[in-house]
Design a protein around this motif. Structure first.
Motif, PDB file in Angstrom:
ATOM      1  N   PHE A  11     -42.707  27.558  24.999  1.00  0.00           N
ATOM      2  CA  PHE A  11     -41.929  26.418  25.493  1.00  0.00           C
ATOM      3  C   PHE A  11     -42.740  25.642  26.524  1.00  0.00           C
ATOM      4  N   MET A  12     -43.424  26.359  27.401  1.00  0.00           N
ATOM      5  CA  MET A  12     -44.277  25.711  28.399  1.00  0.00           C
ATOM      6  C   MET A  12     -45.408  24.931  27.731  1.00  0.00           C
ATOM      7  N   ALA A  13     -45.994  25.515  26.698  1.00  0.00           N
ATOM      8  CA  ALA A  13     -47.082  24.828  25.992  1.00  0.00           C
ATOM      9  C   ALA A  13     -46.590  23.557  25.327  1.00  0.00           C
ATOM     10  N   GLN A  14     -45.339  23.579  24.874  1.00  0.00           N
ATOM     11  CA  GLN A  14     -44.762  22.373  24.280  1.00  0.00           C
ATOM     12  C   GLN A  14     -44.588  21.283  25.328  1.00  0.00           C
ATOM     13  N   GLU A  15     -44.319  21.695  26.560  1.00  0.00           N
ATOM     14  CA  GLU A  15     -44.201  20.720  27.641  1.00  0.00           C
ATOM     15  C   GLU A  15     -45.572  20.140  27.987  1.00  0.00           C
ATOM     16  N   SER A  16     -46.544  21.012  28.243  1.00  0.00           N
ATOM     17  CA  SER A  16     -47.916  20.567  28.528  1.00  0.00           C
ATOM     18  C   SER A  16     -48.823  21.787  28.612  1.00  0.00           C
ATOM     19  N   ASP A  17     -50.118  21.583  28.372  1.00  0.00           N
ATOM     20  CA  ASP A  17     -51.086  22.677  28.498  1.00  0.00           C
ATOM     21  C   ASP A  17     -51.189  23.164  29.940  1.00  0.00           C
ATOM     22  N   THR A  18     -51.051  22.241  30.877  1.00  0.00           N
ATOM     23  CA  THR A  18     -51.128  22.618  32.291  1.00  0.00           C
ATOM     24  C   THR A  18     -50.011  23.589  32.657  1.00  0.00           C
ATOM     25  N   LEU A  19     -48.802  23.317  32.175  1.00  0.00           N
ATOM     26  CA  LEU A  19     -47.676  24.209  32.451  1.00  0.00           C
ATOM     27  C   LEU A  19     -47.877  25.575  31.796  1.00  0.00           C
ATOM     28  N   PHE A  20     -48.463  25.583  30.609  1.00  0.00           N
ATOM     29  CA  PHE A  20     -48.691  26.854  29.922  1.00  0.00           C
ATOM     30  C   PHE A  20     -49.602  27.754  30.742  1.00  0.00           C
ATOM     31  N   TRP A  21     -50.740  27.225  31.176  1.00  0.00           N
ATOM     32  CA  TRP A  21     -51.687  28.058  31.918  1.00  0.00           C
ATOM     33  C   TRP A  21     -51.177  28.380  33.319  1.00  0.00           C
ATOM     34  N   ALA A  22     -50.352  27.513  33.878  1.00  0.00           N
ATOM     35  CA  ALA A  22     -49.713  27.839  35.156  1.00  0.00           C
ATOM     36  C   ALA A  22     -48.732  28.996  34.976  1.00  0.00           C
ATOM     37  N   TYR A  23     -48.038  29.010  33.846  1.00  0.00           N
ATOM     38  CA  TYR A  23     -47.111  30.105  33.552  1.00  0.00           C
ATOM     39  C   TYR A  23     -47.871  31.409  33.333  1.00  0.00           C
ATOM     40  N   ILE A  24     -49.031  31.322  32.689  1.00  0.00           N
ATOM     41  CA  ILE A  24     -49.873  32.508  32.506  1.00  0.00           C
ATOM     42  C   ILE A  24     -50.305  33.063  33.863  1.00  0.00           C
ATOM     43  N   ASP A  25     -50.651  32.181  34.793  1.00  0.00           N
ATOM     44  CA  ASP A  25     -51.030  32.628  36.139  1.00  0.00           C
ATOM     45  C   ASP A  25     -49.864  33.323  36.837  1.00  0.00           C
ATOM     46  N   GLU A  26     -48.651  32.810  36.633  1.00  0.00           N
ATOM     47  CA  GLU A  26     -47.474  33.451  37.224  1.00  0.00           C
ATOM     48  C   GLU A  26     -47.290  34.863  36.669  1.00  0.00           C
ATOM     49  N   ILE A  27     -47.528  35.029  35.378  1.00  0.00           N
ATOM     50  CA  ILE A  27     -47.402  36.355  34.760  1.00  0.00           C
ATOM     51  C   ILE A  27     -48.423  37.320  35.354  1.00  0.00           C
ATOM     52  N   VAL A  28     -49.655  36.855  35.492  1.00  0.00           N
ATOM     53  CA  VAL A  28     -50.726  37.717  35.994  1.00  0.00           C
ATOM     54  C   VAL A  28     -50.484  38.113  37.445  1.00  0.00           C
ATOM     55  N   GLU A  29     -50.001  37.178  38.239  1.00  0.00           N
ATOM     56  CA  GLU A  29     -49.896  37.415  39.680  1.00  0.00           C
ATOM     57  C   GLU A  29     -48.602  38.111  40.101  1.00  0.00           C
ATOM     58  N   LYS A  30     -47.503  37.889  39.374  1.00  0.00           N
ATOM     59  CA  LYS A  30     -46.202  38.327  39.878  1.00  0.00           C
ATOM     60  C   LYS A  30     -45.516  39.409  39.047  1.00  0.00           C
ATOM     61  N   LEU A  31     -46.087  39.789  37.925  1.00  0.00           N
ATOM     62  CA  LEU A  31     -45.456  40.817  37.100  1.00  0.00           C
ATOM     63  C   LEU A  31     -46.215  42.132  37.214  1.00  0.00           C
ATOM     64  N   ASN A  32     -45.465  43.214  37.167  1.00  0.00           N
ATOM     65  CA  ASN A  32     -46.060  44.545  37.110  1.00  0.00           C
ATOM     66  C   ASN A  32     -46.291  44.883  35.636  1.00  0.00           C
ATOM     67  N   VAL A  33     -47.494  44.623  35.170  1.00  0.00           N
ATOM     68  CA  VAL A  33     -47.777  44.780  33.743  1.00  0.00           C
ATOM     69  C   VAL A  33     -47.747  46.241  33.308  1.00  0.00           C
ATOM     70  N   ASP A  34     -47.939  47.166  34.242  1.00  0.00           N
ATOM     71  CA  ASP A  34     -47.930  48.587  33.886  1.00  0.00           C
ATOM     72  C   ASP A  34     -46.527  49.072  33.511  1.00  0.00           C
ATOM     73  N   GLU A  35     -45.503  48.405  34.011  1.00  0.00           N
ATOM     74  CA  GLU A  35     -44.130  48.827  33.732  1.00  0.00           C
ATOM     75  C   GLU A  35     -43.401  47.878  32.773  1.00  0.00           C
ATOM     76  N   TRP A  36     -44.112  46.890  32.260  1.00  0.00           N
ATOM     77  CA  TRP A  36     -43.447  45.861  31.456  1.00  0.00           C
ATOM     78  C   TRP A  36     -42.736  46.446  30.240  1.00  0.00           C
ATOM     79  N   HIS A  37     -43.374  47.363  29.538  1.00  0.00           N
ATOM     80  CA  HIS A  37     -42.789  47.912  28.314  1.00  0.00           C
ATOM     81  C   HIS A  37     -41.638  48.873  28.585  1.00  0.00           C
ATOM     82  N   THR A  38     -41.444  49.246  29.826  1.00  0.00           N
ATOM     83  CA  THR A  38     -40.304  50.112  30.148  1.00  0.00           C
ATOM     84  C   THR A  38     -39.034  49.306  30.399  1.00  0.00           C
ATOM     85  N   TYR A  39     -39.156  47.993  30.505  1.00  0.00           N
ATOM     86  CA  TYR A  39     -37.994  47.152  30.776  1.00  0.00           C
ATOM     87  C   TYR A  39     -37.204  46.907  29.493  1.00  0.00           C
ATOM     88  N   SER A  40     -35.916  46.714  29.660  1.00  0.00           N
ATOM     89  CA  SER A  40     -35.055  46.354  28.530  1.00  0.00           C
ATOM     90  C   SER A  40     -35.265  44.886  28.166  1.00  0.00           C
TER      91      SER A  40
END
Length: 288
Positions: free
Chosen positions: A55-84
């Motif tokens: 959805f972000m990529a449909q808005e703009s490429d800038t928003l897509f990569w900004a969203y990717i940065d949010e995922i990298v910086e603010k999510l605990n990727v080690d526990e992601w698959h344990t979430y519902s």
């Protein structure tokens, strides 16, 4: 003893009378008249955070990569698959709220409810590792081998970059195209993404990101926005009294004849009167 048997017989008879008088209390059950349907897609289940990124990529490429940065910086990727699924949805929407206005957030939630971007992520590719890199046909699952593969002269032709691919924004073109396959918010994808991002900024590669899921789920996405109508046709025959209709038809014909009789003369000739007086000449009179 005799009185005991008489008591049992009277009790049984009384119970039989009660059950016979109220049969519906036992045999009847509320019937369900509603029709419940569900429509599932042919492709496998996709993650909400990947759909939100599209959805972000449909808005703009800038928003897509900004969203990717949010995922990298603010999510605990080690526990992601344990979430519902519900928690993953909440986190995906929360990260998007840092970048989108309220009106666009409503559109994002609507798109996620319709699974609008799920077909884009439904591509299946068999691979043993959770994330991997493709450098002109040379594949590697080890992030530490990226630079060695990039610097190698044994490379194939430049791969095709499609319109649905996500190209990391850089100021100049590169001869080497690095394609990263991975699932967003997973540890292996995060490592490859950070390495590819650094190589792209240093001017060594053209970084392309593609969605990939190693462990494909068995369930299919439930699609909304579709409805089913159950139409029931009655085959009951009903008797209709059409005598009144015949009477009304005769009355209409008589009134129409009366109207015709009152028609004004045409140049001194009343053709209706002539037809009535000379019935044998109706065809000849009608020619006038």
């Amino acid at each position: 003893m005799k009185s005991l048997w008489l008591f049992i017989i009277m009790k049984s008879l009384w119970l039989f009378i009660i059950l016979s008088a109220f049969p519906k209390m036992i045999h009847s059950s509320p019937s369900k008249k509603s029709v419940i349907t569900s429509l599932h897609a042919k492709w496998s289940q996709t993650s909400f955070i990947a759909e939100a990124s599209e959805f972000m990529a449909q808005e703009s490429d800038t928003l897509f990569w900004a969203y990717i940065d949010e995922i990298v910086e603010k999510l605990n990727v080690d526990e992601w698959h344990t979430y519902s699924d519900a928690k993953q949805y909440d986190l995906a929407v929360r990260l998007a709220s840092y970048l989108l206005e309220e009106t666009r957030m409503n559109l994002l939630k609507f798109a996620l409810s319709l699974r609008a971007h799920s077909p884009t992520l439904g591509t299946e590719r068999k691979k043993s590792c959770a994330a991997f890199a493709d450098v002109h046909g040379t594949l590697t699952c080890d992030v530490n081998d990226l630079e060695k593969v990039i610097e190698s002269d044994d490379r194939g032709p430049v791969p095709t970059v499609y319109s649905i691919d996500h190209v990391f924004p850089v100021s100049k073109e590169h001869n080497v195209t690095l394609i990263i396959y991975g699932e967003l918010a997973t540890p292996s994808w995060r490592k490859f993404h950070l390495a590819a991002k650094a190589l792209s900024r240093s001017g060594k590669v053209k970084y392309v990101l593609r969605h990939f899921v190693k462990d494909i789920r068995d369930d299919k996405p439930l699609l909304s926005g579709y409805g089913v109508e159950l139409a029931i046709k009655s085959t009951e025959y009903k008797a209709v009294d059409d005598s009144n209709a015949v009477t009304d038809k005769v009355a209409v014909e008589e009134s129409s004849e009366e109207y015709i009789d009152n028609e004004e003369d045409n140049y001194g000739f009343n053709f209706n009167t002539l037809r009535r007086l000379h019935s044998d000449l109706k065809e000849s009179i009608g020619q006038f």
